[in-house]
Design a protein around this motif. Structure first.
Motif, PDB file in Angstrom:
ATOM      1  N   TYR A 108     -17.149 -49.566  33.105  1.00  0.00           N
ATOM      2  CA  TYR A 108     -18.571 -49.824  32.922  1.00  0.00           C
ATOM      3  C   TYR A 108     -19.262 -49.791  34.284  1.00  0.00           C
ATOM      4  O   TYR A 108     -18.755 -50.335  35.267  1.00  0.00           O
ATOM      5  N   LEU A 109     -20.425 -49.140  34.318  1.00  0.00           N
ATOM      6  CA  LEU A 109     -21.228 -49.056  35.528  1.00  0.00           C
ATOM      7  C   LEU A 109     -22.388 -50.040  35.427  1.00  0.00           C
ATOM      8  O   LEU A 109     -23.127 -50.035  34.442  1.00  0.00           O
ATOM      9  N   VAL A 110     -22.523 -50.880  36.428  1.00  0.00           N
ATOM     10  CA  VAL A 110     -23.673 -51.780  36.528  1.00  0.00           C
ATOM     11  C   VAL A 110     -24.655 -51.133  37.493  1.00  0.00           C
ATOM     12  O   VAL A 110     -24.319 -50.898  38.665  1.00  0.00           O
ATOM     13  N   ALA A 111     -25.840 -50.792  36.986  1.00  0.00           N
ATOM     14  CA  ALA A 111     -26.819 -50.067  37.785  1.00  0.00           C
ATOM     15  C   ALA A 111     -28.225 -50.489  37.374  1.00  0.00           C
ATOM     16  O   ALA A 111     -28.423 -51.079  36.309  1.00  0.00           O
ATOM     17  N   ALA A 112     -29.193 -50.155  38.219  1.00  0.00           N
ATOM     18  CA  ALA A 112     -30.584 -50.503  37.937  1.00  0.00           C
ATOM     19  C   ALA A 112     -31.469 -49.296  38.190  1.00  0.00           C
ATOM     20  O   ALA A 112     -31.220 -48.530  39.145  1.00  0.00           O
ATOM     21  N   PRO A 113     -32.483 -49.107  37.375  1.00  0.00           N
ATOM     22  CA  PRO A 113     -33.483 -48.091  37.719  1.00  0.00           C
ATOM     23  C   PRO A 113     -34.237 -48.528  38.961  1.00  0.00           C
ATOM     24  O   PRO A 113     -34.301 -49.732  39.250  1.00  0.00           O
ATOM     25  N   PRO A 114     -34.793 -47.611  39.744  1.00  0.00           N
ATOM     26  CA  PRO A 114     -35.517 -48.013  40.957  1.00  0.00           C
ATOM     27  C   PRO A 114     -36.593 -49.051  40.648  1.00  0.00           C
ATOM     28  O   PRO A 114     -37.466 -48.831  39.815  1.00  0.00           O
ATOM     29  N   GLY A 115     -36.481 -50.211  41.277  1.00  0.00           N
ATOM     30  CA  GLY A 115     -37.434 -51.278  41.055  1.00  0.00           C
ATOM     31  C   GLY A 115     -37.196 -52.087  39.802  1.00  0.00           C
ATOM     32  O   GLY A 115     -37.956 -53.015  39.513  1.00  0.00           O
ATOM     33  N   GLY A 116     -36.123 -51.789  39.053  1.00  0.00           N
ATOM     34  CA  GLY A 116     -35.850 -52.477  37.798  1.00  0.00           C
ATOM     35  C   GLY A 116     -34.689 -53.438  37.894  1.00  0.00           C
ATOM     36  O   GLY A 116     -34.115 -53.660  38.965  1.00  0.00           O
ATOM     37  N   SER A 117     -34.327 -53.996  36.757  1.00  0.00           N
ATOM     38  CA  SER A 117     -33.237 -54.975  36.676  1.00  0.00           C
ATOM     39  C   SER A 117     -31.921 -54.279  36.339  1.00  0.00           C
ATOM     40  O   SER A 117     -31.920 -53.222  35.693  1.00  0.00           O
ATOM     41  N   PRO A 118     -30.778 -54.857  36.745  1.00  0.00           N
ATOM     42  CA  PRO A 118     -29.480 -54.244  36.459  1.00  0.00           C
ATOM     43  C   PRO A 118     -29.196 -54.150  34.968  1.00  0.00           C
ATOM     44  O   PRO A 118     -29.538 -55.047  34.196  1.00  0.00           O
ATOM     45  N   ARG A 119     -28.557 -53.069  34.572  1.00  0.00           N
ATOM     46  CA  ARG A 119     -28.119 -52.837  33.204  1.00  0.00           C
ATOM     47  C   ARG A 119     -26.679 -52.340  33.238  1.00  0.00           C
ATOM     48  O   ARG A 119     -26.151 -52.022  34.300  1.00  0.00           O
ATOM     49  N   THR A 120     -26.082 -52.245  32.077  1.00  0.00           N
ATOM     50  CA  THR A 120     -24.683 -51.828  31.988  1.00  0.00           C
ATOM     51  C   THR A 120     -24.581 -50.516  31.217  1.00  0.00           C
ATOM     52  O   THR A 120     -25.170 -50.375  30.139  1.00  0.00           O
ATOM     53  N   TYR A 121     -23.800 -49.590  31.761  1.00  0.00           N
ATOM     54  CA  TYR A 121     -23.592 -48.280  31.140  1.00  0.00           C
ATOM     55  C   TYR A 121     -22.088 -48.017  31.037  1.00  0.00           C
ATOM     56  O   TYR A 121     -21.349 -48.282  31.996  1.00  0.00           O
ATOM     57  N   ARG A 122     -21.663 -47.491  29.901  1.00  0.00           N
ATOM     58  CA  ARG A 122     -20.257 -47.099  29.756  1.00  0.00           C
ATOM     59  C   ARG A 122     -20.060 -45.736  30.393  1.00  0.00           C
ATOM     60  O   ARG A 122     -20.721 -44.753  30.020  1.00  0.00           O
ATOM     61  N   VAL A 123     -19.171 -45.651  31.367  1.00  0.00           N
ATOM     62  CA  VAL A 123     -19.031 -44.432  32.159  1.00  0.00           C
ATOM     63  C   VAL A 123     -18.632 -43.247  31.289  1.00  0.00           C
ATOM     64  O   VAL A 123     -19.057 -42.106  31.542  1.00  0.00           O
ATOM     65  N   ALA A 124     -17.856 -43.480  30.231  1.00  0.00           N
ATOM     66  CA  ALA A 124     -17.429 -42.387  29.362  1.00  0.00           C
ATOM     67  C   ALA A 124     -18.600 -41.741  28.626  1.00  0.00           C
ATOM     68  O   ALA A 124     -18.473 -40.621  28.121  1.00  0.00           O
ATOM     69  N   ARG A 125     -19.737 -42.422  28.552  1.00  0.00           N
ATOM     70  CA  ARG A 125     -20.903 -41.885  27.855  1.00  0.00           C
ATOM     71  C   ARG A 125     -21.858 -41.118  28.781  1.00  0.00           C
ATOM     72  O   ARG A 125     -22.919 -40.675  28.340  1.00  0.00           O
ATOM     73  N   ILE A 126     -21.499 -40.995  30.048  1.00  0.00           N
ATOM     74  CA  ILE A 126     -22.290 -40.181  30.972  1.00  0.00           C
ATOM     75  C   ILE A 126     -21.975 -38.712  30.700  1.00  0.00           C
ATOM     76  O   ILE A 126     -20.834 -38.275  30.826  1.00  0.00           O
ATOM     77  N   LEU A 127     -22.993 -37.947  30.337  1.00  0.00           N
ATOM     78  CA  LEU A 127     -22.797 -36.545  29.974  1.00  0.00           C
ATOM     79  C   LEU A 127     -22.901 -35.625  31.188  1.00  0.00           C
ATOM     80  O   LEU A 127     -22.093 -34.725  31.368  1.00  0.00           O
ATOM     81  N   THR A 128     -23.930 -35.821  32.005  1.00  0.00           N
ATOM     82  CA  THR A 128     -24.089 -35.052  33.239  1.00  0.00           C
ATOM     83  C   THR A 128     -24.457 -36.018  34.351  1.00  0.00           C
ATOM     84  O   THR A 128     -25.055 -37.070  34.103  1.00  0.00           O
ATOM     85  N   LEU A 129     -24.118 -35.641  35.577  1.00  0.00           N
ATOM     86  CA  LEU A 129     -24.344 -36.544  36.702  1.00  0.00           C
ATOM     87  C   LEU A 129     -24.671 -35.740  37.941  1.00  0.00           C
ATOM     88  O   LEU A 129     -24.049 -34.713  38.215  1.00  0.00           O
ATOM     89  N   GLU A 130     -25.654 -36.215  38.692  1.00  0.00           N
ATOM     90  CA  GLU A 130     -26.044 -35.580  39.950  1.00  0.00           C
ATOM     91  C   GLU A 130     -26.300 -36.667  40.986  1.00  0.00           C
ATOM     92  O   GLU A 130     -27.052 -37.612  40.729  1.00  0.00           O
ATOM     93  N   THR A 131     -25.672 -36.542  42.143  1.00  0.00           N
ATOM     94  CA  THR A 131     -25.929 -37.466  43.243  1.00  0.00           C
ATOM     95  C   THR A 131     -27.168 -37.022  43.991  1.00  0.00           C
ATOM     96  O   THR A 131     -27.252 -35.876  44.445  1.00  0.00           O
ATOM     97  N   LEU A 132     -28.129 -37.929  44.114  1.00  0.00           N
ATOM     98  CA  LEU A 132     -29.403 -37.601  44.742  1.00  0.00           C
ATOM     99  C   LEU A 132     -29.348 -37.870  46.245  1.00  0.00           C
ATOM    100  O   LEU A 132     -28.534 -38.676  46.715  1.00  0.00           O
ATOM    101  N   PRO A 133     -30.210 -37.228  47.025  1.00  0.00           N
ATOM    102  CA  PRO A 133     -30.221 -37.470  48.479  1.00  0.00           C
ATOM    103  C   PRO A 133     -30.749 -38.865  48.799  1.00  0.00           C
ATOM    104  O   PRO A 133     -31.439 -39.500  48.003  1.00  0.00           O
ATOM    105  N   GLY A 134     -30.434 -39.327  50.003  1.00  0.00           N
ATOM    106  CA  GLY A 134     -30.910 -40.625  50.449  1.00  0.00           C
ATOM    107  C   GLY A 134     -30.003 -41.758  50.015  1.00  0.00           C
ATOM    108  O   GLY A 134     -28.997 -41.556  49.327  1.00  0.00           O
ATOM    109  N   ARG A 135     -30.369 -42.961  50.404  1.00  0.00           N
ATOM    110  CA  ARG A 135     -29.621 -44.165  50.060  1.00  0.00           C
ATOM    111  C   ARG A 135     -30.595 -45.236  49.599  1.00  0.00           C
ATOM    112  O   ARG A 135     -31.739 -45.282  50.038  1.00  0.00           O
ATOM    113  N   PHE A 136     -30.111 -46.100  48.700  1.00  0.00           N
ATOM    114  CA  PHE A 136     -30.915 -47.221  48.251  1.00  0.00           C
ATOM    115  C   PHE A 136     -30.425 -48.501  48.923  1.00  0.00           C
ATOM    116  O   PHE A 136     -29.303 -48.569  49.430  1.00  0.00           O
ATOM    117  N   THR A 137     -31.267 -49.518  48.908  1.00  0.00           N
ATOM    118  CA  THR A 137     -30.902 -50.817  49.469  1.00  0.00           C
ATOM    119  C   THR A 137     -30.407 -51.724  48.352  1.00  0.00           C
ATOM    120  O   THR A 137     -31.126 -51.989  47.395  1.00  0.00           O
TER     121      THR A 137
END
Length: 323
Positions: free
Chosen positions: A183-212
């Motif tokens: 399970y991935l714990v992640a948040a939309p920019p400026g949002g609250s953390p949510r939980t995602y099941r990694v097996a349900r990720i269909l496509t993925l792209e790493t974006l430039p830059g870094r978040f705090t």
């Protein structure tokens, strides 16, 4: 005992930096007064421990001071090898790194701890996935793990439980392995953390830059709260049942050990025939019927009437089928 605690205190300050007396007491499970005495003992032994005053103060070691008193006991070394999970490490792309670390640790250990650690690996195995189910297929796990480590934002398409596909940009905070599923714990920019099941990720792209990463976010704390709230959301109703004598273990296997243990603790005395009346939390009437039918004649549903009728209907259908 005290020598071991003093060493633990020294290593805490070395690895954590500045810590307050209450923080040290909580880590070592001792009183604050004991911490004060231990700090004095370290100072008397020549360890450069300094106290910083003020609201942001605490105890710290002299800058640059390092101790070499970090030898592992046989039991500590064994526990490290027991904690190693080669399957998850491989899924994260760390199989070679974990193997190299294990070899270096073995080479650095004295003969007795080394032999005991090797015996631990030979005699104990941790198999994460539960029975009757295989681990998830997680083709994007390595990329997700790299983004978690490097604090890089991700763009993904994700399939929800209802088969709906959504598009998301997220900041990945951490990964949790639960029951063979990642399970991935992640948040939309400026949002609250949510939980995602990694097996349900269909496509993925790493974006430039870094978040705090939020300074007040703790993965273990978030997951404990999430798991508690998930259980509370999952159970939407209650069922009252009668349980046959000696069938508590079977019911625990069917409905969950924690749920049944709590229900048995709250139950009254058995009736003259040894049957006990329990109130169980259930997800839904349909799900409860499916689970309780597995108990056969060892369970009688009393309430709610709708569930009792569903059980009677299923029993009549079985009787018709087999008679």
């Amino acid at each position: 005992m005290r020598a071991s605690r003093l060493l633990s205190l020294l290593l805490l300050l070395q690895t954590r930096g500045r810590m307050t007396a209450p923080e040290i007491a909580a880590e070592l499970e001792v009183s604050v007064r004991t911490v004060y005495r231990d700090i004095e003992a370290l100072s008397a032994a020549g360890v450069p421990v300094y106290a910083d005053r003020g609201p942001a103060g605490g105890y710290r070691l002299l800058d640059g001071y390092r101790t070499r008193l970090n030898g592992l006991t046989a039991e500590e070394a064994s526990s490290l090898f027991l904690a190693g999970l080669p399957g998850p490490a491989a899924e994260l792309g760390l199989a070679e790194v974990a193997a190299n670390a294990e070899l270096k640790l073995l080479a650095a250990l004295p003969p007795e701890p080394r032999s005991q650690a090797a015996r631990m690996r030979e005699r104990f195995l941790l198999d994460v996935p539960s029975w009757y189910r295989s681990a998830d297929d997680v083709p994007h796990l390595t990329e997700v793990a790299e983004a978690v480590w490097d604090q890089r934002p991700l763009h993904m398409t994700y399939r929800r439980w209802g088969r709906e596909v959504v598009d998301r940009v997220i900041h990945p905070y951490g990964l949790v392995l639960k029951g063979g599923s990642w399970y991935l714990v992640a948040a939309p920019p400026g949002g609250s953390p949510r939980t995602y099941r990694v097996a349900r990720i269909l496509t993925l792209e790493t974006l430039p830059g870094r978040f705090t990463r939020p300074e007040d976010f703790e993965l273990a704390t978030f997951w404990a709260k999430y798991a508690k709230e998930f259980r509370e959301r999952m159970y939407t109703a209650e069922a009252v049942i009668r349980l046959a004598p000696g069938r508590g273990d079977l019911l625990a296997y069917t409905m969950g050990a924690d749920v049944v243990a709590a229900a048995l603790a709250a139950a009254g005395e058995p009736d003259p025939e040894g049957w006990v009346t329990l109130t169980l939390p259930i997800e839904s009437l349909t799900h409860a019927r499916w689970l309780l039918l597995r108990m056969g004649t060892d369970v009688e549903v009393l309430e709610p009437p709708e569930l009792r009728a569903m059980m009677a209907e299923a029993a009549a259908g079985l009787a018709k089928l087999y008679c």
